[in-house]
Design a protein around this motif. Structure first.
Motif, PDB file in Angstrom:
ATOM      1  N   PRO A  23      35.174  41.696  22.918  1.00 44.62           N
ATOM      2  CA  PRO A  23      35.477  42.217  24.256  1.00 44.62           C
ATOM      3  C   PRO A  23      36.335  41.294  25.127  1.00 44.62           C
ATOM      4  N   ASN A  24      36.431  40.024  24.762  1.00 42.88           N
ATOM      5  CA  ASN A  24      37.274  39.067  25.507  1.00 42.88           C
ATOM      6  C   ASN A  24      38.244  38.415  24.540  1.00 42.88           C
ATOM      7  N   ILE A  25      39.528  38.454  24.872  1.00 44.85           N
ATOM      8  CA  ILE A  25      40.553  37.891  23.993  1.00 44.85           C
ATOM      9  C   ILE A  25      41.443  36.968  24.811  1.00 44.85           C
ATOM     10  N   ASN A  26      41.631  35.744  24.314  1.00 44.64           N
ATOM     11  CA  ASN A  26      42.577  34.797  24.892  1.00 44.64           C
ATOM     12  C   ASN A  26      43.762  34.703  23.945  1.00 44.64           C
ATOM     13  N   ALA A  27      44.953  34.796  24.491  1.00 41.57           N
ATOM     14  CA  ALA A  27      46.158  34.775  23.668  1.00 41.57           C
ATOM     15  C   ALA A  27      47.227  33.949  24.364  1.00 41.57           C
ATOM     16  N   THR A  28      48.277  33.656  23.614  1.00 38.17           N
ATOM     17  CA  THR A  28      49.427  32.965  24.189  1.00 38.17           C
ATOM     18  C   THR A  28      50.639  33.879  24.120  1.00 38.17           C
ATOM     19  N   VAL A  29      51.606  33.578  24.933  1.00 40.70           N
ATOM     20  CA  VAL A  29      52.823  34.387  25.026  1.00 40.70           C
ATOM     21  C   VAL A  29      53.453  34.553  23.644  1.00 40.70           C
ATOM     22  N   ALA A  30      53.952  35.756  23.383  1.00 41.01           N
ATOM     23  CA  ALA A  30      54.690  36.138  22.167  1.00 41.01           C
ATOM     24  C   ALA A  30      53.799  36.400  20.962  1.00 41.01           C
ATOM     25  N   ASP A  32      51.112  38.680  18.690  1.00 43.69           N
ATOM     26  CA  ASP A  32      50.740  40.074  18.476  1.00 43.69           C
ATOM     27  C   ASP A  32      49.218  40.121  18.536  1.00 43.69           C
ATOM     28  N   ILE A  33      48.655  41.000  19.370  1.00 40.85           N
ATOM     29  CA  ILE A  33      47.217  41.026  19.612  1.00 40.85           C
ATOM     30  C   ILE A  33      46.625  42.368  19.188  1.00 40.85           C
ATOM     31  N   LEU A  34      45.560  42.310  18.402  1.00 47.76           N
ATOM     32  CA  LEU A  34      44.849  43.507  17.984  1.00 47.76           C
ATOM     33  C   LEU A  34      43.682  43.745  18.934  1.00 47.76           C
ATOM     34  N   LEU A  35      43.698  44.899  19.605  1.00 47.32           N
ATOM     35  CA  LEU A  35      42.572  45.328  20.430  1.00 47.32           C
ATOM     36  C   LEU A  35      41.745  46.240  19.531  1.00 47.32           C
ATOM     37  N   SER A  36      40.703  45.669  18.956  1.00 43.83           N
ATOM     38  CA  SER A  36      39.951  46.320  17.898  1.00 43.83           C
ATOM     39  C   SER A  36      38.727  47.063  18.425  1.00 43.83           C
ATOM     40  N   VAL A  37      38.550  48.295  17.953  1.00 48.82           N
ATOM     41  CA  VAL A  37      37.367  49.100  18.256  1.00 48.82           C
ATOM     42  C   VAL A  37      36.941  49.831  16.988  1.00 48.82           C
ATOM     43  N   GLU A  38      35.703  50.295  17.011  1.00 47.01           N
ATOM     44  CA  GLU A  38      35.196  51.143  15.936  1.00 47.01           C
ATOM     45  C   GLU A  38      34.428  52.270  16.603  1.00 47.01           C
ATOM     46  N   TYR A  39      34.620  53.493  16.139  1.00 41.25           N
ATOM     47  CA  TYR A  39      33.899  54.623  16.715  1.00 41.25           C
ATOM     48  C   TYR A  39      33.358  55.495  15.598  1.00 41.25           C
ATOM     49  N   SER A  40      32.417  56.320  15.968  1.00 41.05           N
ATOM     50  CA  SER A  40      31.942  57.350  15.052  1.00 41.05           C
ATOM     51  C   SER A  40      31.620  58.583  15.871  1.00 41.05           C
ATOM     52  N   CYS A  41      31.940  59.727  15.313  1.00 37.14           N
ATOM     53  CA  CYS A  41      31.658  61.001  15.964  1.00 37.14           C
ATOM     54  C   CYS A  41      31.859  62.103  14.943  1.00 37.14           C
ATOM     55  N   HIS A  42      31.449  63.304  15.315  1.00 39.71           N
ATOM     56  CA  HIS A  42      31.685  64.469  14.465  1.00 39.71           C
ATOM     57  C   HIS A  42      32.970  65.132  14.950  1.00 39.71           C
ATOM     58  N   GLY A  43      33.807  65.477  14.040  1.00 37.89           N
ATOM     59  CA  GLY A  43      35.049  66.118  14.429  1.00 37.89           C
ATOM     60  C   GLY A  43      36.147  65.098  14.682  1.00 37.89           C
ATOM     61  N   VAL A  44      37.257  65.585  15.175  1.00 37.52           N
ATOM     62  CA  VAL A  44      38.426  64.740  15.447  1.00 37.52           C
ATOM     63  C   VAL A  44      38.440  64.409  16.938  1.00 37.52           C
ATOM     64  N   PRO A  45      38.337  63.136  17.280  1.00 39.15           N
ATOM     65  CA  PRO A  45      38.315  62.748  18.690  1.00 39.15           C
ATOM     66  C   PRO A  45      39.717  62.556  19.250  1.00 39.15           C
ATOM     67  N   THR A  46      39.775  62.457  20.556  1.00 37.58           N
ATOM     68  CA  THR A  46      40.993  62.033  21.235  1.00 37.58           C
ATOM     69  C   THR A  46      40.751  60.607  21.714  1.00 37.58           C
ATOM     70  N   LEU A 118      41.851  40.962  28.300  1.00 40.68           N
ATOM     71  CA  LEU A 118      42.882  40.147  27.642  1.00 40.68           C
ATOM     72  C   LEU A 118      43.448  39.159  28.640  1.00 40.68           C
ATOM     73  N   HIS A 119      43.456  37.886  28.257  1.00 38.83           N
ATOM     74  CA  HIS A 119      44.075  36.856  29.094  1.00 38.83           C
ATOM     75  C   HIS A 119      45.190  36.201  28.276  1.00 38.83           C
ATOM     76  N   VAL A 120      46.410  36.318  28.767  1.00 39.19           N
ATOM     77  CA  VAL A 120      47.576  35.746  28.087  1.00 39.19           C
ATOM     78  C   VAL A 120      48.082  34.572  28.903  1.00 39.19           C
ATOM     79  N   SER A 121      48.216  33.421  28.247  1.00 36.46           N
ATOM     80  CA  SER A 121      48.705  32.229  28.950  1.00 36.46           C
ATOM     81  C   SER A 121      49.983  31.733  28.297  1.00 36.46           C
TER      82      SER A 121
END
Length: 182
Positions: A23-30, A32-46, A118-121
């Motif tokens: 839930p907290n990501i520290n990164a530096t300029v330039a 590439d950052i992955l904002l990762s999630v996982e979900y589960s549900c029935h059917g096709v979500p939006t 996300l905090h980018v320095s």
């Protein structure tokens, strides 16, 4: 009471669950950052991602897994979507610092949301590296110059000593010659 219990069981089976591993990501300029999630549900979500910063909120992207993503103009060519709900931000900058909200909505209206901060320095060590290299170079030049000055001083001292010695010899010869002439 019985109908309520059976509704809860059915609702549990139809709900959306969402997990955010980081839930907290520290990164530096330039980076590439992955904002990762996982979900589960029935059917096709939006799946929808929004970005909130000091300047307000803006939509980044919305899509359904297996379909073309609707990417906002501000993030064209800067975002890649994944069917698991994650997004990859390319070449982040300090301006990308903020709150990223993901909302997963099931076809029946059930939804869950989560937030990633996300905090980018800026990369300061490159500037410090440049300063360190310049200082090392100036130190090396100063060392060479001091060494040259020392060598020149020694040579000058030897030259003056030889010259004094020759002056003494010539003065001694003149005195001897004067004594002989008399």
């Amino acid at each position: 009471m019985r109908p309520l219990q059976s509704w809860r069981r059915r609702n549990r089976g139809q709900g959306v669950s969402l997990t955010i591993p980081q839930p907290n990501i520290n990164a530096t300029v330039a980076q590439d950052i992955l904002l990762s999630v996982e979900y589960s549900c029935h059917g096709v979500p939006t799946i929808e991602w929004k970005y909130t910063s000091y300047w307000g909120m803006q939509k980044i992207v919305e899509w359904q897994p297996g379909t073309q993503a609707n990417v906002s103009q501000s993030h064209k060519d800067r975002v890649c979507t994944y069917d698991n709900g994650s997004i990859l931000l390319f070449r982040v900058g300090v301006r990308d610092t903020g709150y990223y909200t993901v909302t997963v909505t099931e076809g029946l209206g059930s939804s869950q949301f989560g937030i990633i901060v996300l905090h980018v320095s800026e990369i300061l060590y490159e500037d410090l590296h440049f300063v360190a290299v310049v200082l090392a170079f100036l130190g090396a030049v100063a060392t060479v110059l001091i060494s040259l000055m020392w060598v020149c001083n020694k040579c000058s001292y030897k030259f003056q000593r030889k010259r004094r010695h020759k002056l003494k010899e010539s003065t001694t010869e003149e005195i001897e010659l004067q004594n002989i002439d008399c």
